[in-house]
Design a protein around this motif. Structure first.
Motif, PDB file in Angstrom:
ATOM      1  N   PRO A 132     -44.399  54.424 -60.903  1.00 51.40           N
ATOM      2  CA  PRO A 132     -44.782  53.483 -60.748  1.00 51.40           C
ATOM      3  C   PRO A 132     -45.848  52.774 -61.980  1.00 51.40           C
ATOM      4  O   PRO A 132     -46.516  53.258 -61.306  1.00 51.40           O
ATOM      5  CB  PRO A 132     -44.823  53.137 -59.209  1.00 51.40           C
ATOM      6  CG  PRO A 132     -44.334  53.553 -58.483  1.00 51.40           C
ATOM      7  CD  PRO A 132     -44.078  54.993 -59.183  1.00 51.40           C
ATOM      8  N   GLY A 133     -45.523  52.251 -62.676  1.00 47.30           N
ATOM      9  CA  GLY A 133     -46.655  51.560 -63.291  1.00 47.30           C
ATOM     10  C   GLY A 133     -47.307  52.955 -64.541  1.00 47.30           C
ATOM     11  O   GLY A 133     -47.862  52.947 -65.765  1.00 47.30           O
ATOM     12  N   ARG A 134     -46.425  53.929 -64.451  1.00 44.74           N
ATOM     13  CA  ARG A 134     -46.701  55.677 -65.691  1.00 44.74           C
ATOM     14  C   ARG A 134     -45.287  56.325 -65.759  1.00 44.74           C
ATOM     15  O   ARG A 134     -45.098  56.968 -64.985  1.00 44.74           O
ATOM     16  CB  ARG A 134     -47.211  55.961 -64.883  1.00 44.74           C
ATOM     17  CG  ARG A 134     -47.892  56.890 -65.923  1.00 44.74           C
ATOM     18  CD  ARG A 134     -49.575  57.671 -65.196  1.00 44.74           C
ATOM     19  NE  ARG A 134     -49.932  58.664 -66.190  1.00 44.74           N
ATOM     20  CZ  ARG A 134     -49.756  60.001 -66.445  1.00 44.74           C
ATOM     21  NH1 ARG A 134     -48.647  60.968 -65.589  1.00 44.74           N
ATOM     22  NH2 ARG A 134     -50.265  60.913 -67.061  1.00 44.74           N
ATOM     23  N   GLY A 139     -45.105  43.932 -70.577  1.00 45.51           N
ATOM     24  CA  GLY A 139     -45.074  44.615 -69.064  1.00 45.51           C
ATOM     25  C   GLY A 139     -45.438  45.752 -69.429  1.00 45.51           C
ATOM     26  O   GLY A 139     -45.520  46.852 -68.858  1.00 45.51           O
ATOM     27  N   GLN A 180     -47.951  53.460 -70.041  1.00 44.60           N
ATOM     28  CA  GLN A 180     -48.742  52.305 -68.495  1.00 44.60           C
ATOM     29  C   GLN A 180     -47.658  51.498 -68.581  1.00 44.60           C
ATOM     30  O   GLN A 180     -47.716  50.286 -69.820  1.00 44.60           O
ATOM     31  CB  GLN A 180     -49.904  52.743 -68.423  1.00 44.60           C
ATOM     32  CG  GLN A 180     -50.713  53.885 -69.030  1.00 44.60           C
ATOM     33  CD  GLN A 180     -52.310  54.158 -68.669  1.00 44.60           C
ATOM     34  OE1 GLN A 180     -52.402  53.282 -68.642  1.00 44.60           O
ATOM     35  NE2 GLN A 180     -52.738  54.794 -68.300  1.00 44.60           N
ATOM     36  N   HIS A 181     -46.790  51.236 -67.766  1.00 50.76           N
ATOM     37  CA  HIS A 181     -45.993  49.807 -67.293  1.00 50.76           C
ATOM     38  C   HIS A 181     -46.600  49.013 -66.400  1.00 50.76           C
ATOM     39  O   HIS A 181     -46.771  49.518 -64.914  1.00 50.76           O
ATOM     40  CB  HIS A 181     -44.992  49.619 -68.168  1.00 50.76           C
ATOM     41  CG  HIS A 181     -44.498  50.880 -67.113  1.00 50.76           C
ATOM     42  ND1 HIS A 181     -43.544  50.148 -66.186  1.00 50.76           N
ATOM     43  CD2 HIS A 181     -44.508  51.866 -67.259  1.00 50.76           C
ATOM     44  CE1 HIS A 181     -42.918  51.890 -65.668  1.00 50.76           C
ATOM     45  NE2 HIS A 181     -43.603  52.792 -66.459  1.00 50.76           N
ATOM     46  N   SER A 182     -46.396  47.539 -66.383  1.00 51.37           N
ATOM     47  CA  SER A 182     -46.033  46.788 -65.225  1.00 51.37           C
ATOM     48  C   SER A 182     -44.922  46.812 -64.898  1.00 51.37           C
ATOM     49  O   SER A 182     -44.299  45.363 -64.193  1.00 51.37           O
ATOM     50  CB  SER A 182     -47.105  45.529 -65.514  1.00 51.37           C
ATOM     51  OG  SER A 182     -46.715  44.694 -66.505  1.00 51.37           O
ATOM     52  N   ALA A 183     -43.911  46.269 -66.035  1.00 52.44           N
ATOM     53  CA  ALA A 183     -42.987  46.026 -66.046  1.00 52.44           C
ATOM     54  C   ALA A 183     -41.644  46.835 -65.336  1.00 52.44           C
ATOM     55  O   ALA A 183     -42.607  48.436 -65.856  1.00 52.44           O
ATOM     56  CB  ALA A 183     -41.273  45.565 -67.907  1.00 52.44           C
ATOM     57  N   ASP A 197     -48.037  47.774 -70.618  1.00 50.68           N
ATOM     58  CA  ASP A 197     -50.300  47.894 -70.708  1.00 50.68           C
ATOM     59  C   ASP A 197     -50.543  48.329 -71.693  1.00 50.68           C
ATOM     60  O   ASP A 197     -51.661  48.134 -72.310  1.00 50.68           O
ATOM     61  CB  ASP A 197     -50.521  47.829 -69.738  1.00 50.68           C
ATOM     62  CG  ASP A 197     -49.657  47.465 -68.550  1.00 50.68           C
ATOM     63  OD1 ASP A 197     -49.302  45.675 -68.415  1.00 50.68           O
ATOM     64  OD2 ASP A 197     -48.785  47.513 -67.298  1.00 50.68           O
ATOM     65  N   HIS A 198     -50.049  49.624 -71.397  1.00 53.46           N
ATOM     66  CA  HIS A 198     -51.013  51.292 -73.081  1.00 53.46           C
ATOM     67  C   HIS A 198     -49.749  51.832 -73.910  1.00 53.46           C
ATOM     68  O   HIS A 198     -48.959  52.329 -72.310  1.00 53.46           O
ATOM     69  CB  HIS A 198     -52.003  51.075 -71.665  1.00 53.46           C
ATOM     70  CG  HIS A 198     -53.052  52.707 -73.428  1.00 53.46           C
ATOM     71  ND1 HIS A 198     -53.724  52.001 -73.394  1.00 53.46           N
ATOM     72  CD2 HIS A 198     -52.645  53.821 -72.121  1.00 53.46           C
ATOM     73  CE1 HIS A 198     -53.806  53.054 -74.353  1.00 53.46           C
ATOM     74  NE2 HIS A 198     -53.708  54.295 -73.771  1.00 53.46           N
TER      75      HIS A 198
END
Length: 134
Positions: free
Chosen positions: A15-17, A44, A60-63, A46-47
């Motif tokens: 989650p998130g990567r 969504g 790297q994401h939040s979506a 982030d990097h």
């Protein structure tokens, strides 16, 4: 004419990567720079880190990853797919000649160790023809 999109295999995801591998475009600096720019513009994300030499893309994401995959497909950057699991040797397959030779030499060396023959006998002067004895 539309050229086929390269496949991006999901190598690792938590989650998130997520790490993707795009083998078909490995070494293409321009392609990976455009991928980094395109992915960074998606809501969504982030990097983004890209490595053209290895064909790797780290996001790297939040979506949710599914939403990112849809946006990538709509932007015609690449097609995300699941990576194939690594192939493992079939345990029921017969041994090859190298494996049999290695096992045989291993057994022979253990036998020699049990007999106490760790080092071969040294050649002493006077052994064999043509040697000078002192």
């Amino acid at each position: 004419m539309n050229s086929p999109l390269p496949f991006a295999a999901t190598v690792h995801a938590i989650p998130g990567r997520t790490r993707l591998r795009i083998e078909a475009r490995r070494g293409d600096d321009f392609f990976f720079a455009s991928i980094a720019t395109g992915l960074s513009s998606i809501a969504g994300v982030d990097h983004v880190e890209v490595r053209a030499l290895t064909g790797s893309v780290l996001i790297q994401h939040s979506a949710p990853l599914a939403r990112i995959a849809e946006a990538v497909a709509q932007a015609r950057m690449f097609t995300m797919v699941e990576a194939e699991p690594p192939r493992r040797r079939d345990p029921t397959a017969p041994l090859d000649a190298k494996a049999i030779a290695a096992i045989g030499l291993g057994i022979f060396s253990l036998l020699q160790l049990m007999r106490g023959r760790i080092l071969p006998p040294a050649i002493s002067p006077g052994d064999g023809p043509g040697l000078i004895t002192l």
